[in-house]
Design a protein around this motif. Structure first.
Motif, PDB file in Angstrom:
ATOM      1  N   PHE A  69       0.830  -1.206   0.000  1.00  0.00           N
ATOM      2  CA  PHE A  69       0.000   0.000   0.000  1.00  0.00           C
ATOM      3  C   PHE A  69       0.860   1.250   0.000  1.00  0.00           C
ATOM      4  O   PHE A  69       1.952   1.271   0.544  1.00  0.00           O
ATOM      5  N   SER A  70       0.317   2.272  -0.643  1.00  0.00           N
ATOM      6  CA  SER A  70       1.038   3.535  -0.761  1.00  0.00           C
ATOM      7  C   SER A  70       1.015   4.274   0.569  1.00  0.00           C
ATOM      8  O   SER A  70      -0.015   4.319   1.230  1.00  0.00           O
ATOM      9  N   PHE A  71       2.158   4.871   0.960  1.00  0.00           N
ATOM     10  CA  PHE A  71       2.203   5.637   2.208  1.00  0.00           C
ATOM     11  C   PHE A  71       1.339   6.893   2.102  1.00  0.00           C
ATOM     12  O   PHE A  71       0.880   7.420   3.093  1.00  0.00           O
ATOM     13  N   GLY A  72       1.179   7.381   0.880  1.00  0.00           N
ATOM     14  CA  GLY A  72       0.426   8.625   0.705  1.00  0.00           C
ATOM     15  C   GLY A  72      -1.081   8.403   0.774  1.00  0.00           C
ATOM     16  O   GLY A  72      -1.789   9.138   1.443  1.00  0.00           O
ATOM     17  N   THR A  73      -1.570   7.382   0.069  1.00  0.00           N
ATOM     18  CA  THR A  73      -3.020   7.182   0.030  1.00  0.00           C
ATOM     19  C   THR A  73      -3.454   6.128   1.033  1.00  0.00           C
ATOM     20  O   THR A  73      -4.631   5.998   1.308  1.00  0.00           O
ATOM     21  N   ARG A  74      -2.518   5.364   1.552  1.00  0.00           N
ATOM     22  CA  ARG A  74      -2.803   4.186   2.381  1.00  0.00           C
ATOM     23  C   ARG A  74      -3.803   3.288   1.648  1.00  0.00           C
ATOM     24  O   ARG A  74      -4.711   2.728   2.252  1.00  0.00           O
ATOM     25  N   GLY A  75      -3.638   3.203   0.358  1.00  0.00           N
ATOM     26  CA  GLY A  75      -4.450   2.322  -0.474  1.00  0.00           C
ATOM     27  C   GLY A  75      -3.514   1.500  -1.334  1.00  0.00           C
ATOM     28  O   GLY A  75      -2.314   1.780  -1.403  1.00  0.00           O
ATOM     29  N   PRO A  76      -4.033   0.436  -2.002  1.00  0.00           N
ATOM     30  CA  PRO A  76      -3.177  -0.432  -2.794  1.00  0.00           C
ATOM     31  C   PRO A  76      -2.446   0.317  -3.904  1.00  0.00           C
ATOM     32  O   PRO A  76      -3.046   1.146  -4.594  1.00  0.00           O
ATOM     33  N   VAL A  77      -1.168  -0.002  -4.062  1.00  0.00           N
ATOM     34  CA  VAL A  77      -0.345   0.650  -5.071  1.00  0.00           C
ATOM     35  C   VAL A  77      -0.878   0.386  -6.469  1.00  0.00           C
ATOM     36  O   VAL A  77      -0.926   1.282  -7.315  1.00  0.00           O
ATOM     37  N   ILE A  78      -1.309  -0.850  -6.685  1.00  0.00           N
ATOM     38  CA  ILE A  78      -1.673  -1.245  -8.049  1.00  0.00           C
ATOM     39  C   ILE A  78      -2.884  -0.443  -8.531  1.00  0.00           C
ATOM     40  O   ILE A  78      -2.989  -0.089  -9.706  1.00  0.00           O
ATOM     41  N   ASP A  79      -3.795  -0.077  -7.597  1.00  0.00           N
ATOM     42  CA  ASP A  79      -4.941   0.766  -7.966  1.00  0.00           C
ATOM     43  C   ASP A  79      -4.476   2.095  -8.533  1.00  0.00           C
ATOM     44  O   ASP A  79      -5.008   2.599  -9.516  1.00  0.00           O
ATOM     45  N   LEU A  80      -3.457   2.659  -7.865  1.00  0.00           N
ATOM     46  CA  LEU A  80      -2.929   3.953  -8.314  1.00  0.00           C
ATOM     47  C   LEU A  80      -2.408   3.839  -9.736  1.00  0.00           C
ATOM     48  O   LEU A  80      -2.649   4.692 -10.574  1.00  0.00           O
ATOM     49  N   ILE A  81      -1.664   2.739  -9.988  1.00  0.00           N
ATOM     50  CA  ILE A  81      -1.062   2.590 -11.306  1.00  0.00           C
ATOM     51  C   ILE A  81      -2.145   2.424 -12.375  1.00  0.00           C
ATOM     52  O   ILE A  81      -2.090   3.054 -13.431  1.00  0.00           O
ATOM     53  N   TRP A  82      -3.146   1.613 -12.069  1.00  0.00           N
ATOM     54  CA  TRP A  82      -4.232   1.434 -13.048  1.00  0.00           C
ATOM     55  C   TRP A  82      -4.948   2.748 -13.312  1.00  0.00           C
ATOM     56  O   TRP A  82      -5.395   3.017 -14.422  1.00  0.00           O
ATOM     57  N   GLN A  83      -5.058   3.578 -12.262  1.00  0.00           N
ATOM     58  CA  GLN A  83      -5.740   4.857 -12.432  1.00  0.00           C
ATOM     59  C   GLN A  83      -4.939   5.790 -13.341  1.00  0.00           C
ATOM     60  O   GLN A  83      -5.495   6.583 -14.076  1.00  0.00           O
ATOM     61  N   ARG A  84      -3.609   5.695 -13.250  1.00  0.00           N
ATOM     62  CA  ARG A  84      -2.756   6.634 -13.984  1.00  0.00           C
ATOM     63  C   ARG A  84      -2.490   6.192 -15.410  1.00  0.00           C
ATOM     64  O   ARG A  84      -2.203   6.999 -16.274  1.00  0.00           O
ATOM     65  N   LEU A  85      -2.520   4.870 -15.640  1.00  0.00           N
ATOM     66  CA  LEU A  85      -2.077   4.328 -16.917  1.00  0.00           C
ATOM     67  C   LEU A  85      -2.813   4.924 -18.122  1.00  0.00           C
ATOM     68  O   LEU A  85      -2.167   5.292 -19.108  1.00  0.00           O
ATOM     69  N   PRO A  86      -4.147   5.059 -18.084  1.00  0.00           N
ATOM     70  CA  PRO A  86      -4.833   5.558 -19.284  1.00  0.00           C
ATOM     71  C   PRO A  86      -4.319   6.924 -19.731  1.00  0.00           C
ATOM     72  O   PRO A  86      -4.085   7.130 -20.929  1.00  0.00           O
ATOM     73  N   GLN A  87      -4.110   7.847 -18.779  1.00  0.00           N
ATOM     74  CA  GLN A  87      -3.672   9.187 -19.177  1.00  0.00           C
ATOM     75  C   GLN A  87      -2.279   9.140 -19.788  1.00  0.00           C
ATOM     76  O   GLN A  87      -1.997   9.824 -20.762  1.00  0.00           O
ATOM     77  N   THR A  88      -1.397   8.309 -19.191  1.00  0.00           N
ATOM     78  CA  THR A  88      -0.060   8.205 -19.739  1.00  0.00           C
ATOM     79  C   THR A  88      -0.096   7.601 -21.140  1.00  0.00           C
ATOM     80  O   THR A  88       0.535   8.102 -22.063  1.00  0.00           O
ATOM     81  N   LEU A  89      -0.871   6.530 -21.300  1.00  0.00           N
ATOM     82  CA  LEU A  89      -0.922   5.888 -22.611  1.00  0.00           C
ATOM     83  C   LEU A  89      -1.460   6.859 -23.652  1.00  0.00           C
ATOM     84  O   LEU A  89      -0.950   6.950 -24.761  1.00  0.00           O
ATOM     85  N   ILE A  90      -2.480   7.607 -23.278  1.00  0.00           N
ATOM     86  CA  ILE A  90      -3.102   8.467 -24.273  1.00  0.00           C
ATOM     87  C   ILE A  90      -2.195   9.652 -24.629  1.00  0.00           C
ATOM     88  O   ILE A  90      -2.054  10.002 -25.806  1.00  0.00           O
TER      89      ILE A  90
END
Lengths: 319, 623
Positions: A80-101
């Protein structure tokens, strides 16, 4: 061939282990604290920060933390991320579309522009076109993206007001308005990235073409009476593409890594931005996940490039 | 055929050339922004929030008064058209909406839109009741005269945004949640003094302190005191707060009592809030939606408010004056500065940082060879040109100050002056026996020649390096040679006991940074100069007295302050302690920093704030 691939995959495993170990060690030994921002805040005393460090497991020696990280990963848990205290992989999935596009579009445009420019530059070597293209390529090489980005922003967003400077990742893309708005907000970051990537690819394409042009098979093709255009497109271009394709394939993982500076400058919520803010905040699990996925992709695309090389160039044999 | 190709080639080359030239031309033209408003087509108007329902869209043209278009006016009186989206820009992005697990101001502020404490501070450092019906005082019987407890009365009929009732149990729960060490609350310190929180009746809650407390408003007030819903977080006490999947989800989507509830949250990027229909004063909330976007840098955030007007409000514009002033000069925005973000100060090292001492370096029992001489400390303070630093570097973001304690106003000492006086500084040194040799002063102490050469460290930050340069030349005038050093902020401010470059270890003679009290009561802040707080290897360097200052007179005053419960006498004591610290040269205050926020002119409501969030009163903002 199958044997070759298998062997390469088997070599990749220890390679990735070593990579992950080195990254982890660097992160662990680098100074920093996820709560550094509160270092002087008397409302958040050192004792509180110590408790949080214990909660994050940062009180243990780094090699113990590495083993824990690795065993968790083996179970598919990125932590889990220290910043969000949520799963890291969720963060990456959330960011991936913008980066890909954004980064993906830029890469595609760069490839589509660079190949024709490189070809023409080589065929018409030292012509006005070649001089201008070379000049442009050197500008693209040498001017850093934070400069191009700021200059474009100042001119086109602030003075001319053609484009926004705040990227909005919550646009509703179902409607026409949303799509237009998306294109408007992508214009500047994509331009910055295209300028950089085109420069490298153009030079590479040009030199690859120049290597092939004086070769005997070109003369033979001309002697057969083929049209100039045919010789260039059918023969020279095809052969010159071999190293370029490798280069393009090797560049694909960098799309995943995003563009740290450009994304941050234009507030594009991509992987690059996530990576840099995580590094600044010492959010080790996020940094580890991104760098490790990036390492995996690099190894994978290295393999793909090697295989492609064999497919495109029959002279290459795998054994 | 050939001529065709020629034409094609030419035009290709020309096109390329053109592409290269346009930005250059545009960049040159860009220097006179006044010259081009005619070329800006309607595209200049950022079409705010295309996702919002069209009825709610007031297409707020910033200059146009609300004279036109009554088409979409709902039930509200025609005074101002309600609705639309309030756009806020932070250059750091919100990563969690649970304020008790926050890692930065941005997280507290992101939570502020949803959650509320019992009371908050306004721009004058006065308490304003939020969930509380009134502020408890000794006069109204809310605060026990002996300082052992405080009793809060809640507003009646409060509801959470899911429709359930807000109860005293939620307050008790929030204390239990953070009191558990394993929860690892960032805000734990404000819950530490609590012995018990108990329910008196449905709208009354009593907080009992572990020991008599001079500041009854430390808990459940301000950004650290926001109250969580028991129902939502019940199972999240302890380690589960960060590891349990349901709790992780709750941290990113807390249910609250404020004017908005969460609509969409992308951690590290953007938060969008929508109206909370159960808010007690829902009819008077202006905006339908609020957006807090994060990321980028402070300079372009300022531009987004003041030049392109893409957003309504931008937070914490920490930018050098030379960059900030032209942006603010556009006239489209108002800077909001005031109060105090902290005092930029020089800390004097009373212990000896000489590397030759090895393990004993900077330990409290190793006196500094020349900074223990009061004449040297006073001379340094006299020689520094605070006015030049404030005017040339800080501009609207800082004022010169002689005090180390400047907020709240009641404890800002009126007694001190700190005008620059080079001659007096020279005389002080001369009289103390420091004779000029070449350009540096020196003195024989115990058979050794001690030269006034100081090392001066701070964090890497353009503003601080410029300040270092000014101070270096100021001190050179009086014969003190300064060697400056700049350290990466993530090292300098880290508590890492293994790193030699932290401010706690203070392996230098002088160091500079900003600090200030975190609440209106200065006791905690003033504690940082008592002898017991001296940082040393024995306490892993994690005590707050980094200058290793020790003065029995100051300690005696602090003991008095600890026991005193009368606010007026406390303020007098605090001023006395401030004056002692400054006149004794324990610390050299430089600048009272007032880092500004900026808002577009049409936005009404935002104020500056010292002890609370910049958006503390967001529910009352309008446009």
């Amino acid at each position: 061939m199958a044997q070759y691939v298998l062997r390469r995959v088997l070599i990749a495993v220890p390679t990735l282990l070593i990579i992950s170990f080195v990254i982890f060690a660097i992160l662990a030994l680098a100074p920093g604290d996820p709560l550094a921002q509160f270092a002087l805040n008397p409302a958040i005393p050192e004792s509180t920060r110590e408790l949080i460090r214990i909660q994050f497991g940062l009180d243990q020696p780094w090699y113990v933390r590495y083993v824990k990280w690795l065993t968790a990963l083996a179970r598919g848990d990125w932590g889990f991320s220290f910043g969000t205290r949520g799963p890291v992989i969720d963060l990456i999935w959330q960011r991936l579309p913008q980066t890909l596009i954004v980064v993906g579009t830029a890469y595609l445009i760069a490839v589509l522009i660079a190949i024709p420019i490189g070809v023409i530059s080589a065929v018409k070597q030292y012509s006005l076109f070649d001089q201008v293209a070379t000049f442009a390529a050197f500008i693209g090489f040498s001017v850093p993206s934070f400069f191009t980005g700021l200059a474009l922003m100042l001119v086109f967003a602030i003075n001319l007001k053609w484009f926004p400077i705040v990227y909005n990742s919550t646009l509703n893309l179902a409607g026409w308005d949303g799509i237009v708005e998306q294109i408007r907000q992508m214009a500047l970051p994509v331009t910055v990235l295209v300028v950089q990537q085109t420069a490298a690819l153009t030079r590479f394409m040009r030199s690859s073409m120049l290597d092939n042009l004086p070769l005997d098979y070109v003369r033979t093709a001309r002697a057969k009476g083929l049209a100039d255009r045919m010789v260039i497109i059918r023969h020279v271009l095809r052969n010159s593409m071999i190293p370029v394709v490798t280069l393009i394939a090797l560049g694909i993982p960098t799309i995943f890594a995003g563009a740290i500076i450009t994304e941050n400058l234009f507030r594009v919520n991509g992987i690059g931005q996530l990576l840099i803010t995580s590094i600044q905040n010492s959010d080790t699990p996020v940094v580890m996940a991104i760098t490790f996925i990036f390492a995996c992709l690099t190894v994978l695309f290295n393999l793909i490039a090697d295989i492609l090389y064999g497919v495109l160039d029959p002279r290459v044999r795998y054994s | 055929m050939r001529s065709m190709r020629n034409v094609w080639r030419r035009s290709g080359a020309l096109a390329l050339l053109l592409i290269l030239i346009i930005p250059v031309l545009a960049a040159c033209g860009g220097q006179q922004p006044a010259a081009q408003p005619t070329t800006a087509p309607p595209a200049a108007q950022p079409t705010a929030a295309p996702t919002a329902p069209p009825a709610a869209q007031p297409t707020a043209a910033p200059t146009a008064p609300p004279a036109a278009q009554p088409t979409a006016a709902p039930t509200a009186p025609p005074a101002a058209q309600r609705g639309g989206r309030l756009k806020i820009l932070y250059w750091q992005a919100v990563t969690t909406l649970n304020p008790h697990l926050a890692t930065g101001t941005k997280d507290f502020d992101g939570a502020t839109v949803i959650l509320e404490p019992l009371a908050r501070y306004n721009e004058n450092d006065e308490l304003v009741p939020f969930l509380a019906a009134e502020i408890p005082t000794i006069e109204n019987g809310g605060v026990a005269a002996d300082g052992t407890s405080v009793t809060w009365k809640l507003k009646p009929g409060l509801k959470w945004s899911d429709g359930s009732d807000f109860t005293v149990d939620d307050i008790i729960f929030t204390w239990q949640y953070c009191a558990d060490e394993a929860t690892a609350c960032t805000t734990k310190a404000v819950f530490d003094p609590i012995a018990n929180v108990e329910k008196i009746d449905d709208t009354t809650v009593k907080i009992t302190w572990k020991e008599p407390n001079a500041n009854p408003y430390i808990s459940f007030v301000g950004p650290n005191g926001m109250i969580l819903q028991k129902k939502q977080f019940e199972k999240c006490i302890g380690a589960a707060a960060s590891t349990d999947a349901a709790c992780q989800a709750a941290n990113l989507a807390p249910i609250g009592t404020n004017a908005w509830k969460l609509k969409e949250f992308k951690p590290g990027d953007v938060v969008i809030y929508e109206r909370n229909p159960f808010f007690r004063d829902a009819d008077n909330v202006f905006f339908d939606e609020v957006e807090i976007k994060g990321g980028g840098d402070a300079a372009s955030a300022a531009r987004a408010v003041c030049e392109t007007e893409e957003v309504d409000f931008a937070w914490n514009l920490q930018i050098p004056k030379a960059v900030l002033e032209p942006i603010l000069a556009s006239g489209k925005c108002d800077p909001l500065a005031g109060g105090s973000f902290g005092v930029e100060r020089i800390v004097v090292n009373f212990s000896n940082p000489d590397p030759a001492l090895g393990d004993k370096r900077s330990e409290p029992d190793q006196p500094h060879p020349f900074l223990t001489d009061p004449a040297v400390r006073k001379a340094i303070s006299l020689a520094i040109n605070r006015k030049a630093i404030a005017e040339q570097l800080y501009g609207p973001t800082g004022q010169p100050t002689c005090n180390v304690l400047v907020v709240p106003a009641s404890v800002n000492s009126p007694n001190l002056t700190c005008e620059r006086d080079v001659e007096a500084a020279k005389k002080l040194l001369e009289d103390a026996g420091w004779k000029l040799k070449g350009s540096v002063r020196e003195k024989e102490i115990g058979g050794k020649t001690v030269r006034l050469v100081v090392s001066f460290q701070t964090s890497i930050n353009p503003l601080r390096q410029s300040t270092q340069a000014i101070i270096k030349s100021n001190l050179a005038e009086i014969g003190i040679q300064v060697n400056v050093k700049a350290i990466d902020a993530s090292v300098f401010f880290s508590g890492d006991p293994g790193n030699p470059d932290t401010l706690d270890k203070f392996y230098a003679d002088l160091q500079m940074y900003t600090n200030g009290p975190s609440n209106t009561d200065p006791q905690q802040y003033l504690q940082a100069w008592i002898c017991d707080e001296r940082a040393s290897a024995a306490n892993q360097w994690n005590r707050s007295n980094d200058g290793r200052y020790c003065n029995p007179e100051y300690d005696a005053l602090f003991e008095q302050l600890k026991k005193e419960l009368d606010p007026k006498k406390r303020a007098e004591l605090a001023i006395k302690m401030n004056d002692l610290l400054v006149t004794d040269g324990a610390i050299i205050p430089l600048i009272n920093r007032q880092t500004p926020n900026a808002k577009v002119k049409a936005l009404k409501g935002p104020t500056f704030n010292t002890f609370d969030s910049s958006i503390w009163n967001i529910a009352s903002w309008s446009k």
